[in-house]
Design a protein around this motif. Structure first.
Motif, PDB file in Angstrom:
ATOM      1  N   ILE A   1      21.787  32.716  20.447  1.00 13.88           N
ATOM      2  CA  ILE A   1      22.417  33.378  21.760  1.00 13.88           C
ATOM      3  C   ILE A   1      22.067  34.979  21.368  1.00 13.88           C
ATOM      4  O   ILE A   1      22.768  35.520  20.279  1.00 13.88           O
ATOM      5  N   SER A   2      21.783  35.820  22.513  1.00 11.17           N
ATOM      6  CA  SER A   2      21.729  37.207  22.449  1.00 11.17           C
ATOM      7  C   SER A   2      22.860  37.944  22.617  1.00 11.17           C
ATOM      8  O   SER A   2      23.838  37.461  23.469  1.00 11.17           O
ATOM      9  N   GLY A   3      23.248  39.001  22.181  1.00 10.09           N
ATOM     10  CA  GLY A   3      24.339  39.734  22.098  1.00 10.09           C
ATOM     11  C   GLY A   3      24.371  40.994  21.512  1.00 10.09           C
ATOM     12  O   GLY A   3      23.322  41.677  20.859  1.00 10.09           O
ATOM     13  N   TYR A   4      25.576  41.553  21.133  1.00  7.27           N
ATOM     14  CA  TYR A   4      25.875  42.655  20.385  1.00  7.27           C
ATOM     15  C   TYR A   4      26.903  42.651  19.328  1.00  7.27           C
ATOM     16  O   TYR A   4      27.637  42.017  19.347  1.00  7.27           O
ATOM     17  N   ALA A   5      26.590  43.243  18.145  1.00  6.93           N
ATOM     18  CA  ALA A   5      27.635  43.330  17.135  1.00  6.93           C
ATOM     19  C   ALA A   5      27.304  44.590  16.119  1.00  6.93           C
ATOM     20  O   ALA A   5      26.193  45.455  16.328  1.00  6.93           O
ATOM     21  N   GLY A   6      28.178  44.776  15.390  1.00  2.00           N
ATOM     22  CA  GLY A   6      28.193  45.984  14.345  1.00  2.00           C
ATOM     23  C   GLY A   6      28.693  47.255  14.913  1.00  2.00           C
ATOM     24  O   GLY A   6      28.758  48.159  14.059  1.00  2.00           O
ATOM     25  N   GLY A   7      29.162  47.157  16.127  1.00  2.00           N
ATOM     26  CA  GLY A   7      29.695  48.486  16.415  1.00  2.00           C
ATOM     27  C   GLY A   7      31.323  48.751  16.482  1.00  2.00           C
ATOM     28  O   GLY A   7      31.722  47.817  16.088  1.00  2.00           O
TER      29      GLY A   7
ATOM     30  N   LYS B   1      32.895  40.807  15.017  1.00  5.93           N
ATOM     31  CA  LYS B   1      32.828  40.050  16.424  1.00  5.93           C
ATOM     32  C   LYS B   1      31.316  40.200  17.029  1.00  5.93           C
ATOM     33  O   LYS B   1      30.627  41.174  16.760  1.00  5.93           O
ATOM     34  N   PHE B   2      31.126  39.321  17.692  1.00  8.63           N
ATOM     35  CA  PHE B   2      29.727  39.202  18.545  1.00  8.63           C
ATOM     36  C   PHE B   2      30.281  38.984  19.799  1.00  8.63           C
ATOM     37  O   PHE B   2      31.146  38.312  20.389  1.00  8.63           O
ATOM     38  N   TRP B   3      29.736  39.916  20.660  1.00  4.77           N
ATOM     39  CA  TRP B   3      29.741  40.272  21.883  1.00  4.77           C
ATOM     40  C   TRP B   3      28.539  39.256  22.815  1.00  4.77           C
ATOM     41  O   TRP B   3      27.421  39.853  22.679  1.00  4.77           O
ATOM     42  N   VAL B   4      28.689  38.345  23.516  1.00  4.67           N
ATOM     43  CA  VAL B   4      27.554  37.831  24.156  1.00  4.67           C
ATOM     44  C   VAL B   4      27.048  38.608  25.219  1.00  4.67           C
ATOM     45  O   VAL B   4      27.818  39.379  25.824  1.00  4.67           O
ATOM     46  N   ALA B   5      25.576  38.707  25.163  1.00  4.16           N
ATOM     47  CA  ALA B   5      24.954  39.720  26.290  1.00  4.16           C
ATOM     48  C   ALA B   5      24.923  38.989  27.615  1.00  4.16           C
ATOM     49  O   ALA B   5      25.340  37.774  27.850  1.00  4.16           O
ATOM     50  N   GLU B   6      24.379  39.879  28.354  1.00  7.03           N
ATOM     51  CA  GLU B   6      24.481  39.485  29.849  1.00  7.03           C
ATOM     52  C   GLU B   6      23.656  38.397  29.929  1.00  7.03           C
ATOM     53  O   GLU B   6      22.823  37.984  29.311  1.00  7.03           O
ATOM     54  N   SER B   7      23.730  37.421  31.109  1.00 12.94           N
ATOM     55  CA  SER B   7      23.082  35.994  31.207  1.00 12.94           C
ATOM     56  C   SER B   7      21.707  36.356  31.365  1.00 12.94           C
ATOM     57  O   SER B   7      20.948  35.234  30.930  1.00 12.94           O
ATOM     58  N   TYR B   8      21.291  37.460  32.016  1.00 11.83           N
ATOM     59  CA  TYR B   8      19.581  37.345  32.138  1.00 11.83           C
ATOM     60  C   TYR B   8      18.955  37.752  30.815  1.00 11.83           C
ATOM     61  O   TYR B   8      17.676  37.488  30.915  1.00 11.83           O
ATOM     62  N   HIS B   9      19.793  37.968  29.835  1.00 15.67           N
ATOM     63  CA  HIS B   9      18.874  37.965  28.308  1.00 15.67           C
ATOM     64  C   HIS B   9      18.801  36.774  27.553  1.00 15.67           C
ATOM     65  O   HIS B   9      17.827  36.788  26.660  1.00 15.67           O
ATOM     66  N   GLN B  10      19.520  35.760  28.087  1.00 17.68           N
ATOM     67  CA  GLN B  10      19.554  34.526  27.254  1.00 17.68           C
ATOM     68  C   GLN B  10      18.196  33.774  27.634  1.00 17.68           C
ATOM     69  O   GLN B  10      17.920  33.562  28.676  1.00 17.68           O
ATOM     70  N   ASN B  11      17.866  33.226  26.473  1.00 22.36           N
ATOM     71  CA  ASN B  11      16.496  32.502  26.583  1.00 22.36           C
ATOM     72  C   ASN B  11      15.350  33.283  27.280  1.00 22.36           C
ATOM     73  O   ASN B  11      14.498  32.585  27.999  1.00 22.36           O
ATOM     74  N   TYR B  12      15.436  34.571  27.104  1.00 18.06           N
ATOM     75  CA  TYR B  12      14.459  35.296  27.899  1.00 18.06           C
ATOM     76  C   TYR B  12      12.964  35.171  27.360  1.00 18.06           C
ATOM     77  O   TYR B  12      11.971  34.934  28.511  1.00 18.06           O
TER      78      TYR B  12
END
Length: 220
Positions: free
Chosen positions: A70-76, A174-185
């Motif tokens: 799953i694509s997202g954001y972390a580390g901030g 914590k992991f923040w899930v990215a916007e839906s259009y980024h998933q399985n891109y």
């Protein structure tokens, strides 16, 4: 001719960039106690940042035992990061992936091997054509054992290659899930120029040097 920037200006610019990336809030993230994610239906989770998450997602999903990436954001240090805000480099977050895997089939140690085998381990603040702190390499640990696995791998690679390994090592928060259009891109947009020219070549380069016994049969 490009204008010549005075040395003092360059120094100040670099100093500002470093301060923005490692401010007090960000330092608190780096030194925090790790959060351990419990197994769910027998599945474990691991978190990695290694450049554009479109590329990284596809790489891990090619490995046996990985159920989903799953694509997202972390580390901030900011809440609710978005693609737009993370791209400013001011949130502290990097594009990251959450790997859902079966620990009976693939170990965390093997996932760490996948991580380092699928990137330019010396590139700082980016991978390939993607540059900026939001594309920096970070590997997240959830406990002492995982941290030791990561540090031992970094040390071995540094010795083997006789160079400094760029990947940062963070306690997972914590992991923040990215916007839906980024998933399985990569899978959903095979004809996108970036996918054709960057993502797929990076995936195939990884597959060519990783043990085939550990890879799923599907290939590009």
């Amino acid at each position: 001719m490009k204008p010549i920037i005075p040395l003092l200006a360059i120094t100040l610019l670099l100093s500002c960039q470093n301060t923005a990336q490692v401010n007090k809030k960000q330092q608190a993230v780096i030194t925090a106690e790790p959060v351990e994610v419990p197994l769910k239906n027998g599945m474990a989770r691991a978190y990695f940042a290694s450049g554009c998450f479109w590329c990284v997602e596809a790489i891990f999903e090619s490995v046996k035992g990985v159920e989903e990436s799953i694509s997202g954001y972390a580390g901030g240090h900011t809440e609710n990061p978005t693609y737009e805000s993370s791209n400013t480099g001011k949130t502290g977050h990097a594009e990251a992936v959450e790997i859902i895997y079966n620990p009976k089939i693939v170990s965390f140690k093997t996932l760490v091997d996948v991580y380092f085998a699928s990137q330019n381990v010396t590139q700082l603040n980016g991978q390939g054509p993607d540059h900026g702190s939001q594309y920096r390499s970070i590997i997240f640990y959830q406990n002492k054992t995982q941290k030791e696995i990561i540090l031992n791998k970094k040390k071995a690679l540094a010795k083997q290659l006789n160079t400094k390994i760029a990947a940062e090592v963070y306690p997972f928060q914590k992991f923040w899930v990215a916007e839906s259009y980024h998933q399985n891109y990569e899978r959903l947009n095979p004809n996108h120029p970036y996918i054709k020219n960057v993502s797929i070549p990076r995936l195939n380069k990884f597959k060519a040097k990783f043990p085939k016994a550990l890879l799923k049969d599907k290939s590009h």
